[in-house]
Design a protein around this motif. Sequence first.
Motif, PDB file in Angstrom:
ATOM      1  N   ALA A   1       0.835  -1.196   0.000  1.00  0.00           N
ATOM      2  CA  ALA A   1       0.000   0.000   0.000  1.00  0.00           C
ATOM      3  C   ALA A   1       0.873   1.251   0.000  1.00  0.00           C
ATOM      4  O   ALA A   1       1.964   1.252   0.568  1.00  0.00           O
ATOM      5  CB  ALA A   1      -0.914   0.009   1.230  1.00  0.00           C
ATOM      6  N   PRO A   2       0.421   2.343  -0.623  1.00  0.00           N
ATOM      7  CA  PRO A   2       1.212   3.575  -0.639  1.00  0.00           C
ATOM      8  C   PRO A   2       1.322   4.183   0.754  1.00  0.00           C
ATOM      9  O   PRO A   2       0.543   3.870   1.659  1.00  0.00           O
ATOM     10  CB  PRO A   2       0.421   4.485  -1.589  1.00  0.00           C
ATOM     11  CG  PRO A   2      -0.975   3.958  -1.546  1.00  0.00           C
ATOM     12  CD  PRO A   2      -0.850   2.473  -1.357  1.00  0.00           C
ATOM     13  N   ALA A   3       2.297   5.087   0.915  1.00  0.00           N
ATOM     14  CA  ALA A   3       2.548   5.693   2.218  1.00  0.00           C
ATOM     15  C   ALA A   3       1.333   6.426   2.765  1.00  0.00           C
ATOM     16  O   ALA A   3       1.160   6.542   3.978  1.00  0.00           O
ATOM     17  CB  ALA A   3       3.732   6.654   2.124  1.00  0.00           C
ATOM     18  N   SER A   4       0.459   6.911   1.877  1.00  0.00           N
ATOM     19  CA  SER A   4      -0.708   7.671   2.310  1.00  0.00           C
ATOM     20  C   SER A   4      -1.840   6.801   2.839  1.00  0.00           C
ATOM     21  O   SER A   4      -2.820   7.317   3.381  1.00  0.00           O
ATOM     22  CB  SER A   4      -1.234   8.522   1.155  1.00  0.00           C
ATOM     23  OG  SER A   4      -1.547   7.693   0.030  1.00  0.00           O
ATOM     24  N   ALA A   5      -1.731   5.485   2.701  1.00  0.00           N
ATOM     25  CA  ALA A   5      -2.810   4.589   3.133  1.00  0.00           C
ATOM     26  C   ALA A   5      -3.017   4.674   4.638  1.00  0.00           C
ATOM     27  O   ALA A   5      -2.063   4.737   5.411  1.00  0.00           O
ATOM     28  CB  ALA A   5      -2.501   3.156   2.720  1.00  0.00           C
ATOM     29  N   GLN A   6      -4.270   4.685   5.035  1.00  0.00           N
ATOM     30  CA  GLN A   6      -4.628   4.709   6.453  1.00  0.00           C
ATOM     31  C   GLN A   6      -5.313   3.389   6.812  1.00  0.00           C
ATOM     32  O   GLN A   6      -6.209   2.941   6.094  1.00  0.00           O
ATOM     33  CB  GLN A   6      -5.582   5.879   6.750  1.00  0.00           C
ATOM     34  CG  GLN A   6      -4.980   7.251   6.487  1.00  0.00           C
ATOM     35  CD  GLN A   6      -3.937   7.630   7.521  1.00  0.00           C
ATOM     36  OE1 GLN A   6      -4.160   7.496   8.734  1.00  0.00           O
ATOM     37  NE2 GLN A   6      -2.797   8.107   7.055  1.00  0.00           N
ATOM     38  N   PHE A   7      -4.890   2.778   7.906  1.00  0.00           N
ATOM     39  CA  PHE A   7      -5.471   1.516   8.357  1.00  0.00           C
ATOM     40  C   PHE A   7      -6.245   1.771   9.651  1.00  0.00           C
ATOM     41  O   PHE A   7      -5.695   2.317  10.611  1.00  0.00           O
ATOM     42  CB  PHE A   7      -4.372   0.480   8.598  1.00  0.00           C
ATOM     43  CG  PHE A   7      -3.408   0.351   7.453  1.00  0.00           C
ATOM     44  CD1 PHE A   7      -3.852   0.019   6.180  1.00  0.00           C
ATOM     45  CD2 PHE A   7      -2.054   0.582   7.635  1.00  0.00           C
ATOM     46  CE1 PHE A   7      -2.970  -0.091   5.118  1.00  0.00           C
ATOM     47  CE2 PHE A   7      -1.159   0.472   6.597  1.00  0.00           C
ATOM     48  CZ  PHE A   7      -1.617   0.139   5.329  1.00  0.00           C
ATOM     49  N   THR A   8      -7.501   1.368   9.648  1.00  0.00           N
ATOM     50  CA  THR A   8      -8.370   1.591  10.798  1.00  0.00           C
ATOM     51  C   THR A   8      -8.825   0.251  11.359  1.00  0.00           C
ATOM     52  O   THR A   8      -9.420  -0.543  10.624  1.00  0.00           O
ATOM     53  CB  THR A   8      -9.602   2.424  10.408  1.00  0.00           C
ATOM     54  OG1 THR A   8      -9.167   3.658   9.833  1.00  0.00           O
ATOM     55  CG2 THR A   8     -10.476   2.707  11.621  1.00  0.00           C
ATOM     56  N   PRO A   9      -8.550  -0.032  12.627  1.00  0.00           N
ATOM     57  CA  PRO A   9      -8.992  -1.311  13.196  1.00  0.00           C
ATOM     58  C   PRO A   9     -10.509  -1.437  13.130  1.00  0.00           C
ATOM     59  O   PRO A   9     -11.242  -0.483  13.371  1.00  0.00           O
ATOM     60  CB  PRO A   9      -8.491  -1.251  14.647  1.00  0.00           C
ATOM     61  CG  PRO A   9      -8.249   0.197  14.924  1.00  0.00           C
ATOM     62  CD  PRO A   9      -7.862   0.816  13.628  1.00  0.00           C
ATOM     63  N   GLY A  10     -10.969  -2.622  12.746  1.00  0.00           N
ATOM     64  CA  GLY A  10     -12.397  -2.867  12.633  1.00  0.00           C
ATOM     65  C   GLY A  10     -12.989  -2.496  11.297  1.00  0.00           C
ATOM     66  O   GLY A  10     -14.176  -2.738  11.057  1.00  0.00           O
ATOM     67  N   GLN A  11     -12.174  -1.893  10.403  1.00  0.00           N
ATOM     68  CA  GLN A  11     -12.674  -1.477   9.096  1.00  0.00           C
ATOM     69  C   GLN A  11     -11.791  -2.020   7.983  1.00  0.00           C
ATOM     70  O   GLN A  11     -10.565  -2.053   8.117  1.00  0.00           O
ATOM     71  CB  GLN A  11     -12.739   0.050   8.992  1.00  0.00           C
ATOM     72  CG  GLN A  11     -13.721   0.696   9.944  1.00  0.00           C
ATOM     73  CD  GLN A  11     -13.776   2.204   9.767  1.00  0.00           C
ATOM     74  OE1 GLN A  11     -13.223   2.761   8.819  1.00  0.00           O
ATOM     75  NE2 GLN A  11     -14.455   2.870  10.681  1.00  0.00           N
ATOM     76  N   LEU A  12     -12.425  -2.398   6.874  1.00  0.00           N
ATOM     77  CA  LEU A  12     -11.703  -2.775   5.669  1.00  0.00           C
ATOM     78  C   LEU A  12     -11.076  -1.533   5.041  1.00  0.00           C
ATOM     79  O   LEU A  12     -11.380  -0.409   5.468  1.00  0.00           O
ATOM     80  CB  LEU A  12     -12.662  -3.459   4.700  1.00  0.00           C
ATOM     81  CG  LEU A  12     -13.249  -4.791   5.194  1.00  0.00           C
ATOM     82  CD1 LEU A  12     -14.449  -5.197   4.350  1.00  0.00           C
ATOM     83  CD2 LEU A  12     -12.194  -5.882   5.181  1.00  0.00           C
ATOM     84  N   PRO A  13     -10.214  -1.668   4.037  1.00  0.00           N
ATOM     85  CA  PRO A  13      -9.566  -0.491   3.464  1.00  0.00           C
ATOM     86  C   PRO A  13     -10.509   0.597   2.979  1.00  0.00           C
ATOM     87  O   PRO A  13     -10.140   1.771   2.959  1.00  0.00           O
ATOM     88  CB  PRO A  13      -8.749  -1.075   2.306  1.00  0.00           C
ATOM     89  CG  PRO A  13      -8.409  -2.456   2.757  1.00  0.00           C
ATOM     90  CD  PRO A  13      -9.625  -2.922   3.485  1.00  0.00           C
ATOM     91  N   ASP A  14     -11.726   0.235   2.562  1.00  0.00           N
ATOM     92  CA  ASP A  14     -12.672   1.247   2.093  1.00  0.00           C
ATOM     93  C   ASP A  14     -13.557   1.786   3.199  1.00  0.00           C
ATOM     94  O   ASP A  14     -14.491   2.547   2.943  1.00  0.00           O
ATOM     95  CB  ASP A  14     -13.537   0.687   0.961  1.00  0.00           C
ATOM     96  CG  ASP A  14     -14.401  -0.491   1.407  1.00  0.00           C
ATOM     97  OD1 ASP A  14     -14.302  -0.906   2.576  1.00  0.00           O
ATOM     98  OD2 ASP A  14     -15.175  -1.004   0.568  1.00  0.00           O
ATOM     99  N   GLY A  15     -13.274   1.394   4.440  1.00  0.00           N
ATOM    100  CA  GLY A  15     -14.040   1.907   5.574  1.00  0.00           C
ATOM    101  C   GLY A  15     -15.279   1.117   5.910  1.00  0.00           C
ATOM    102  O   GLY A  15     -15.991   1.450   6.864  1.00  0.00           O
ATOM    103  N   THR A  16     -15.567   0.048   5.150  1.00  0.00           N
ATOM    104  CA  THR A  16     -16.749  -0.762   5.399  1.00  0.00           C
ATOM    105  C   THR A  16     -16.374  -1.984   6.236  1.00  0.00           C
ATOM    106  O   THR A  16     -15.214  -2.201   6.589  1.00  0.00           O
ATOM    107  CB  THR A  16     -17.387  -1.226   4.085  1.00  0.00           C
ATOM    108  OG1 THR A  16     -16.494  -2.142   3.424  1.00  0.00           O
ATOM    109  CG2 THR A  16     -17.646  -0.030   3.168  1.00  0.00           C
ATOM    110  N   THR A  17     -17.377  -2.803   6.536  1.00  0.00           N
ATOM    111  CA  THR A  17     -17.146  -4.031   7.308  1.00  0.00           C
ATOM    112  C   THR A  17     -17.742  -5.250   6.611  1.00  0.00           C
ATOM    113  O   THR A  17     -17.941  -6.290   7.241  1.00  0.00           O
ATOM    114  CB  THR A  17     -17.756  -3.906   8.714  1.00  0.00           C
ATOM    115  OG1 THR A  17     -19.158  -3.626   8.603  1.00  0.00           O
ATOM    116  CG2 THR A  17     -17.083  -2.797   9.507  1.00  0.00           C
ATOM    117  N   SER A  18     -18.037  -5.145   5.315  1.00  0.00           N
ATOM    118  CA  SER A  18     -18.590  -6.269   4.568  1.00  0.00           C
ATOM    119  C   SER A  18     -17.444  -7.132   4.052  1.00  0.00           C
ATOM    120  O   SER A  18     -16.836  -6.834   3.026  1.00  0.00           O
ATOM    121  CB  SER A  18     -19.457  -5.776   3.402  1.00  0.00           C
ATOM    122  OG  SER A  18     -19.973  -6.865   2.663  1.00  0.00           O
ATOM    123  N   MET A  19     -17.112  -8.196   4.775  1.00  0.00           N
ATOM    124  CA  MET A  19     -15.924  -8.994   4.475  1.00  0.00           C
ATOM    125  C   MET A  19     -15.932  -9.553   3.052  1.00  0.00           C
ATOM    126  O   MET A  19     -14.875  -9.695   2.426  1.00  0.00           O
ATOM    127  CB  MET A  19     -15.793 -10.152   5.471  1.00  0.00           C
ATOM    128  CG  MET A  19     -15.878  -9.719   6.926  1.00  0.00           C
ATOM    129  SD  MET A  19     -14.740  -8.370   7.322  1.00  0.00           S
ATOM    130  CE  MET A  19     -15.289  -7.910   8.950  1.00  0.00           C
TER     131      MET A  19
END
Length: 451
Positions: free
Chosen positions: A189-207
């Motif tokens: 992932a690029p340096a600008s990528a943000q990782f949020t616990p509990g969320q997929l990369p697009d901010g959703t939770t639909s596995m």
Amino acid sequence: NQLSVVSLDNQNATVDWNERGSASSWNIEYGPVGFAHGSSSAMLTSSTSHPFTISNLSPATSYDVYVMSDCGGDTSLWTGPVQFTTLTVMPATVPFSCDFTDTTLNCGFEFVNGSQSNKWVVGTAESNITPRALYISNNNGSSNAYTNSSSQVSYAYRTLQLQGGEYTYSYDWKANGEGSYDYLRVWLAPASAQFTPGQLPDGTTSMYNYTSSTPTGWYPLDGGSKLNLQTTWQNQTDVVTVPTGTYHMVFMWCNDASSGTNPPAAVDNVVFVENTCPRPTDISISSLTQTSATLSWSEAGSASTWQYQLDALAITTVTDTFCTLNNLSANTSYTFRVRSICGAGDTSLWLTYQFRTPCSYVNIPYTEDFEACTTGSSSTGSQFVDCWIRLNDGTSYGGYPYVSSSSSYNHTTGGSKGLYWYNSSSPGLYGSYQCAVLPPLDASTPANILQ
């Protein structure tokens, strides 16, 4: 201005933007996430060039950054904010290798677990060869186990500083989990990528959405789809080509709140190295007949010699980016591979390509009762009769006709199969035409003997 973060370490962040007008000077303001413009927590600076590096930042700290064009007495609106988080440790350079025996810094891996029950840890509950590994645990590392009573997403990543070029990556992994819902994904992932616990990369939770999806600007390091349903150690090795920049090699574990089988993900023996001799690209095939094929490829570096191999036959060295293969068999699948020779002891990885020769002309009389054929289904692309062609423009059920084992479609005495068409009032789904095209017939057969 399309502001973005292009590189990052534990004390510096380099940002860049596109100037849409004629400005040659820009104002940059940055500070803690959520800061107000002009507040005491904000830092304002200017630059007459870009990219621009913001220095003297605090490690493991999140910031917002804005940029404004200064047109000389007239300024644009602020563009932003773009959020970034400085690293805990400096980015690793390549070659990078980690077997997790480093008990102090864990090879510089950072974890985004938050309050998730299933967390990435480095410990001794699981490993391959060496005593320690990276794995998911629901009890702080005592065991490689997970809880599936609620949806969970956790990340572990190592930041790498890469120069533009081709790299080989490798890691050992295993994960059981559940079908399309509990699995491991791996990206660059690029340096600008943000990782949020509990969320997929697009901010959703639909596995289900990320079983084979990759965010824009990211590079899959897992073959492009989920890794799971393996309880013994597997190895994933391939190459990736990237431009110069700072990247996160990120391992994501996610699970939903339904069923699933232990153990969850475990990772060991991570390697990332630059290829001094990049492998060829873009294999293509032309002049394909029942007995011959001409293949060509593109050189990605400066090699002037290549080697190719067909199946397990002898390796052949050539000085052209093409070759012709003869003495092939009709209706046969072949595996072809080619590599670049850049110098003594400097050879690229193989690039593999699979192809199948056309069927031979069918002798007359010709009979097909479908008894030896594999049954198909209504799904587009399903199994069909060998050497036959199916034509169907249906958007959802383009598998008609197909070989069915239903006795309703069998007309062979003592048989059990037949070819099945379906007439529907929804031709857009099932196909406005459904055709079965026989193999080519031997035209040398005298017409006067046909019946």
